[in-house]
Motif scaffolding. Structure first.
Motif, PDB file in Angstrom:
ATOM      1  N   LYS A   1       0.832  -1.194   0.000  1.00  0.00           N
ATOM      2  CA  LYS A   1       0.000   0.000   0.000  1.00  0.00           C
ATOM      3  C   LYS A   1       0.872   1.251   0.000  1.00  0.00           C
ATOM      4  N   ALA A   2       0.566   2.175  -0.906  1.00  0.00           N
ATOM      5  CA  ALA A   2       1.412   3.364  -1.084  1.00  0.00           C
ATOM      6  C   ALA A   2       1.427   4.245   0.149  1.00  0.00           C
ATOM      7  N   THR A   3       0.355   4.214   0.946  1.00  0.00           N
ATOM      8  CA  THR A   3       0.261   5.100   2.106  1.00  0.00           C
ATOM      9  C   THR A   3       0.885   4.520   3.364  1.00  0.00           C
ATOM     10  N   GLU A   4       1.469   3.330   3.270  1.00  0.00           N
ATOM     11  CA  GLU A   4       2.061   2.696   4.446  1.00  0.00           C
ATOM     12  C   GLU A   4       3.544   2.399   4.224  1.00  0.00           C
ATOM     13  N   ARG A   5       4.304   2.455   5.332  1.00  0.00           N
ATOM     14  CA  ARG A   5       5.733   2.134   5.263  1.00  0.00           C
ATOM     15  C   ARG A   5       6.105   0.981   6.192  1.00  0.00           C
ATOM     16  N   ALA A   6       5.319   0.786   7.240  1.00  0.00           N
ATOM     17  CA  ALA A   6       5.633  -0.245   8.230  1.00  0.00           C
ATOM     18  C   ALA A   6       5.573  -1.636   7.605  1.00  0.00           C
ATOM     19  N   HIS A   7       6.411  -2.514   8.091  1.00  0.00           N
ATOM     20  CA  HIS A   7       6.431  -3.937   7.745  1.00  0.00           C
ATOM     21  C   HIS A   7       6.965  -4.248   6.347  1.00  0.00           C
ATOM     22  N   ILE A   8       7.318  -3.245   5.544  1.00  0.00           N
ATOM     23  CA  ILE A   8       7.756  -3.550   4.176  1.00  0.00           C
ATOM     24  C   ILE A   8       9.010  -4.419   4.207  1.00  0.00           C
ATOM     25  N   ASP A   9       9.966  -4.054   5.070  1.00  0.00           N
ATOM     26  CA  ASP A   9      11.228  -4.800   5.109  1.00  0.00           C
ATOM     27  C   ASP A   9      10.995  -6.271   5.433  1.00  0.00           C
ATOM     28  N   LYS A  10      10.140  -6.529   6.434  1.00  0.00           N
ATOM     29  CA  LYS A  10       9.846  -7.906   6.808  1.00  0.00           C
ATOM     30  C   LYS A  10       9.187  -8.662   5.658  1.00  0.00           C
ATOM     31  N   ASP A  11       8.209  -8.022   4.995  1.00  0.00           N
ATOM     32  CA  ASP A  11       7.489  -8.681   3.912  1.00  0.00           C
ATOM     33  C   ASP A  11       8.399  -8.961   2.722  1.00  0.00           C
ATOM     34  N   VAL A  12       9.325  -8.029   2.450  1.00  0.00           N
ATOM     35  CA  VAL A  12      10.271  -8.235   1.355  1.00  0.00           C
ATOM     36  C   VAL A  12      11.200  -9.407   1.670  1.00  0.00           C
ATOM     37  N   LEU A  13      11.679  -9.483   2.909  1.00  0.00           N
ATOM     38  CA  LEU A  13      12.566 -10.587   3.293  1.00  0.00           C
ATOM     39  C   LEU A  13      11.856 -11.940   3.202  1.00  0.00           C
ATOM     40  N   VAL A  14      10.608 -12.005   3.672  1.00  0.00           N
ATOM     41  CA  VAL A  14       9.846 -13.248   3.588  1.00  0.00           C
ATOM     42  C   VAL A  14       9.624 -13.628   2.124  1.00  0.00           C
ATOM     43  N   THR A  15       9.342 -12.623   1.302  1.00  0.00           N
ATOM     44  CA  THR A  15       9.146 -12.872  -0.132  1.00  0.00           C
ATOM     45  C   THR A  15      10.434 -13.389  -0.773  1.00  0.00           C
ATOM     46  N   LYS A  16      11.559 -12.813  -0.379  1.00  0.00           N
ATOM     47  CA  LYS A  16      12.844 -13.267  -0.909  1.00  0.00           C
ATOM     48  C   LYS A  16      13.086 -14.735  -0.570  1.00  0.00           C
ATOM     49  N   GLN A  17      12.824 -15.099   0.686  1.00  0.00           N
ATOM     50  CA  GLN A  17      13.015 -16.488   1.097  1.00  0.00           C
ATOM     51  C   GLN A  17      12.069 -17.421   0.334  1.00  0.00           C
ATOM     52  N   LEU A  18      10.844 -16.957   0.117  1.00  0.00           N
ATOM     53  CA  LEU A  18       9.871 -17.758  -0.614  1.00  0.00           C
ATOM     54  C   LEU A  18      10.298 -17.941  -2.058  1.00  0.00           C
ATOM     55  N   MET A  19      10.795 -16.866  -2.675  1.00  0.00           N
ATOM     56  CA  MET A  19      11.280 -16.958  -4.052  1.00  0.00           C
ATOM     57  C   MET A  19      12.425 -17.963  -4.158  1.00  0.00           C
ATOM     58  N   GLU A  20      13.338 -17.921  -3.196  1.00  0.00           N
ATOM     59  CA  GLU A  20      14.480 -18.834  -3.222  1.00  0.00           C
ATOM     60  C   GLU A  20      14.040 -20.286  -3.080  1.00  0.00           C
ATOM     61  N   LYS A  21      13.041 -20.527  -2.237  1.00  0.00           N
ATOM     62  CA  LYS A  21      12.582 -21.892  -2.000  1.00  0.00           C
ATOM     63  C   LYS A  21      11.715 -22.434  -3.130  1.00  0.00           C
ATOM     64  N   THR A  22      11.203 -21.546  -3.976  1.00  0.00           N
ATOM     65  CA  THR A  22      10.372 -22.007  -5.098  1.00  0.00           C
ATOM     66  C   THR A  22      11.141 -21.999  -6.416  1.00  0.00           C
ATOM     67  N   GLY A  23      12.434 -21.765  -6.347  1.00  0.00           N
ATOM     68  CA  GLY A  23      13.242 -21.816  -7.557  1.00  0.00           C
ATOM     69  C   GLY A  23      13.802 -20.487  -7.977  1.00  0.00           C
ATOM     70  N   GLY A  24      13.166 -19.395  -7.551  1.00  0.00           N
ATOM     71  CA  GLY A  24      13.709 -18.066  -7.793  1.00  0.00           C
ATOM     72  C   GLY A  24      13.614 -17.558  -9.208  1.00  0.00           C
ATOM     73  N   ASN A  25      12.930 -18.285 -10.107  1.00  0.00           N
ATOM     74  CA  ASN A  25      12.902 -17.857 -11.506  1.00  0.00           C
ATOM     75  C   ASN A  25      11.539 -17.323 -11.945  1.00  0.00           C
ATOM     76  N   LEU A  26      10.650 -17.060 -10.990  1.00  0.00           N
ATOM     77  CA  LEU A  26       9.350 -16.493 -11.326  1.00  0.00           C
ATOM     78  C   LEU A  26       9.483 -15.002 -11.629  1.00  0.00           C
ATOM     79  N   PRO A  27       8.716 -14.471 -12.583  1.00  0.00           N
ATOM     80  CA  PRO A  27       8.628 -13.010 -12.678  1.00  0.00           C
ATOM     81  C   PRO A  27       8.040 -12.461 -11.377  1.00  0.00           C
ATOM     82  N   LEU A  28       8.724 -11.498 -10.794  1.00  0.00           N
ATOM     83  CA  LEU A  28       8.266 -10.874  -9.548  1.00  0.00           C
ATOM     84  C   LEU A  28       7.874  -9.432  -9.850  1.00  0.00           C
ATOM     85  N   VAL A  29       6.600  -9.132  -9.673  1.00  0.00           N
ATOM     86  CA  VAL A  29       6.095  -7.791  -9.969  1.00  0.00           C
ATOM     87  C   VAL A  29       5.724  -7.123  -8.649  1.00  0.00           C
TER      88      VAL A  29
END
Length: 435
Positions: free
Chosen positions: A154-182
């Motif tokens: 959400k454009a109006t929020e800043r909290a939790h972005i770092d945590k969500d990005v890190l979790v997403t990174k770990q998820l991408m790595e565990k699923t192969g890491g070759n998905l288009p990420l938008v």
């Protein structure tokens, strides 16, 4: 189901039946133009083209795009899906998928599935989202075989972005890491001044704030070593007629849009169509932008047939490629005409091709002479002229294809097509210089 959708789907399936359709086109080529041996070689060249085969498979078997949605509650996932479709879609939950951290949905309307989605509602929010839960979710995603992962913030929020990005990174790595990420920055309409909802009336200070928020999200991704294929700001703000009635009664007809505050959605759809599996991209075009799908598919055929023309032109036999190139260019024109709902005989396509300055006519005559002239160099230095010859043949086919799109799909008058060809040739030459 929309009759136009069904008509276009039938056309695409017909073209997608490679053996029958291509053979039908080649059978229309006069016997005095190419020999039986050349016919067989042309069929082999077409059927051996991997890009063309992938496209044809997509035409025969389009399927709904499959997305993994990552984002916290209230980020606007369903609103984004509705904004992309331009419809108030029904959210239909599938069977249990083996993890409490996500749910699987289809988004449907009038019996037509638009999207298949895994919504990772628990990701980043739950304190119990541990390594085990992460592994379970990764396994579900791998089995789902998504076309892209959409990270919503959400454009109006800043909290939790770092945590969500890190979790997403770990998820991408565990699923192969070759998905288009938008990475999608949602609710940009709520940035100040939030009272301005009409995209064409956004003041400069609001546009500047959108750019700042987009840049901020890009930096956070970069800081955490996660590469987003694209970072796109969007507004999914839509007001629907009878929205409350529809929410209360699933049997209500789809409401129409009462106010359209969408921004960035077309850019998102363009990106997805260009980056999805071809079967999903074609389905996306058929369901959401039927008036554009024929042009996009025609553009793919232009690229493929231009490459085939270059292959034909590499023949070391002087003048042997003239008939083959004429056949390829005529077939390309017949395919594009068919996408528009018209069927051409080979003679009609050839006559129009000649009138546009195709092979054997003024306009491309000097190019063809130059092309064949390069073949003479092969008599002394084998292969010396082939590169130039291939470029000319490919460029000519590219320009002819662009003219066919303009004429059959955009309705450009015939007397303006030579200008279209000139512009297409310049475009092709510029691409060659940068490639």
């Amino acid at each position: 189901m929309n009759p136009k959708f069904e008509e276009m789907q039938n056309r695409l399936r017909h073209i997608g039946n490679l053996n029958n359709y291509i053979e039908q086109l080649i059978d229309k080529v006069p016997g005095n133009l190419i020999s039986d041996k050349q016919r067989r070689k042309l069929v082999d060249a077409i059927t051996d083209d991997d890009d063309l085969n992938a496209l044809l498979e997509g035409l025969k078997n389009p399927r709904p795009p499959r997305f993994v949605l990552v984002g916290r509650t209230g980020v606007g996932k369903s609103s984004l899906i509705n904004a992309m479709s331009g419809k108030y879609l029904a959210e239909v939950s599938d069977v249990e998928i083996g993890t409490k951290e996500a749910r699987r949905f289809t988004y449907e309307s009038d019996g037509q599935v638009y999207f298949e989605v895994i919504d990772t509602r628990g990701i980043g929010e739950s304190e119990t989202f541990d390594t085990k839960a992460e592994d379970e979710l990764a396994g579900v995603i791998r089995e789902f075989r998504p076309d892209a992962l959409l990270f919503l913030q959400k454009a109006t929020e800043r909290a939790h972005i770092d945590k969500d990005v890190l979790v997403t990174k770990q998820l991408m790595e565990k699923t192969g890491g070759n998905l288009p990420l938008v990475a999608i920055l949602t609710h940009i309409d709520e940035l100040n001044p939030s009272r301005v909802k009409e995209p064409d009336r956004y003041p400069e200070d609001k546009l500047e704030l959108i750019r700042e928020k987009t840049g901020q999200l890009e930096r956070i991704f970069s800081e955490h070593g996660l590469n987003a294929t694209a970072v796109l700001p969007v507004s999914s703000y839509v007001e629907w007629h009878r929205e409350s009635e529809v929410a209360a009664n699933d049997d209500q007809d789809n409401p129409e849009i009462a106010f359209d505050g969408r921004k960035g959605i077309e850019e998102l759809l363009d990106f997805l169509e260009d980056n999805l599996d071809v079967r999903a991209a074609i389905h996306l075009g058929l369901t959401l932008r039927l008036n554009r799908v024929a042009t996009r598919i025609a553009e793919r055929f232009i690229r493929i047939f231009s490459a085939l023309s270059a292959t034909v032109a590499l023949s070391p036999i002087i003048a042997s490629d003239i008939a083959m190139l004429l056949t390829l260019q005529s077939m390309l024109m017949m395919i594009i005409a068919y996408l528009s709902g018209r069927e051409l005989e080979f003679k009609t396509a050839r006559d129009l091709l000649v009138s546009l300055g195709g092979i054997g006519a003024t306009g491309f005559t000097l190019r063809m002479v130059a092309q064949q002239g390069t073949k003479f160099a092969n008599l002394i230095f084998p292969g010396a002229g082939s590169a130039l010859s291939a470029t000319i043949a490919s460029g000519g086919t590219y320009a002819i294809g662009k003219a066919a799109v303009a004429y059959y799909l955009r309705g450009v008058p015939e007397n303006q097509l030579k200008q279209v060809i000139k512009e297409a040739q310049k475009e092709f030459d510029a691409e060659q210089k940068t490639s």
